[in-house]
Scaffold this active site. Structure first.
Site, PDB file in Angstrom:
ATOM      1  N   ASP A  82       0.712  -1.049   0.005  1.00  0.00           N
ATOM      2  CA  ASP A  82       0.096   0.004  -0.203  1.00  0.00           C
ATOM      3  C   ASP A  82       0.675   1.283  -0.129  1.00  0.00           C
ATOM      4  OD1 ASP A  82      -2.511   0.922  -0.362  1.00  0.00           O
ATOM      5  OD2 ASP A  82      -2.712   0.983   1.963  1.00  0.00           O
ATOM      6  N   ASP A 102      -8.317  -2.187   1.973  1.00  0.00           N
ATOM      7  CA  ASP A 102      -8.314  -1.465   3.676  1.00  0.00           C
ATOM      8  C   ASP A 102      -9.324  -1.837   4.306  1.00  0.00           C
ATOM      9  OD1 ASP A 102      -6.053   0.072   2.490  1.00  0.00           O
ATOM     10  OD2 ASP A 102      -7.562   1.504   1.685  1.00  0.00           O
TER      11      ASP A 102
END
Length: 260
Positions: free
Chosen positions: A102, A156
């Protein structure tokens, strides 16, 4: 107390294998080209198709985010029901890799491609045609420029969610109360990190942030530290299920106690 009662009710429902519309889900009808399909699936499918078609037609209107979020939430729930991590070791490796992944595609990729690849892919734009947004979004209530959205990618939610679901499953199997278990602490850590992510987003002029940068350390760290403190880290790390004595051993111990 309310959360503890809800958890106990869910635990009782799980132990009794209770499901809404259980009979309809276990009764099947044969359909050409599709084979055996449960009556529940057969009844729900038309509503799902109509909902998806309506969103596809009106996805450019201002309130289309509601339909998009409903579709996204159902997809997330489905993934969390199907995919499971077997133990904390797998969860740690998965979240650690996602943590680095990420950060790279949000921050580092911007230097190479002049824009954040992760944000572009999540929004589904820059493709020359309508993309499939892989995110949840909600309008900013206090955005002075107007038209802004708060967004969070499916990854997420799903990746930390796998750890949260693992904690809930462990609590059920170990018959732990809400306070003595791991689920409440994992959910609290995840919620706090989402709040910190939102604060960081505003402090950095709404530049997209890698949410896992804030979520993973506290959520995973809370799980590891609690497991070590309670002496259950080895079981969580390797087995992923609580130690449960064999029923035959319990009977033998009970017989020996009765004899004495």
């Amino acid at each position: 107390m309310l959360l503890e009662k809800i958890l106990l009710q869910l635990k009782a429902s799980s132990s009794a294998d209770f499901r809404w519309f259980q009979h309809a889900a276990q009764t099947f009808v044969k359909i050409p080209f599709f084979g055996a399909v449960s009556y529940l699936t057969f009844a729900v499918t038309p509503f799902c198709i109509v909902f998806a078609v309506i969103w596809a037609v009106y996805h450019r209107v201002s309130f289309a985010w509601i339909g998009q979020d409903i579709l996204g939430i159902t997809l997330i729930i489905t993934v969390l029901q199907i995919v499971r991590i077997p133990n904390l070791k797998v969860g740690t490796v998965l979240l650690s890799c996602a943590f680095l992944y990420d950060i790279f595609w949000v921050f580092v990729s911007k230097r190479w491609f002049h824009e954040s690849v992760m944000i572009v892919v999540a929004r589904g734009d820059k493709s020359g045609e309508d993309g499939i947004p892989m995110l949840l979004k909600i309008p900013c209530l206090f955005d002075p420029s107007g038209g802004g959205y708060i967004i969070i990618g499916f990854g997420d939610i799903i990746l930390p969610g796998l750890l949260v679901v693992f904690s809930l499953r462990y609590d059920w199997l170990a018959k732990k109360s809400l306070r003595a278990g791991y689920f409440l602490w994992a959910m609290t850590a995840y919620g706090l990190r989402l709040l910190i992510t939102y604060v960081a987003l505003n402090l950095m002029d709404r530049h997209g942030q890698p949410a896992l940068l804030y979520i993973v350390p506290l959520t995973l760290g809370t799980f590891l530290s609690l497991g070590k403190k309670r002496g259950e880290l080895k079981i969580l790390w390797t087995r992923g299920e609580p130690e449960r004595p064999c029923p035959h051993m319990q009977e033998e111990d009970q017989q020996s106690l009765n004899q004495h």
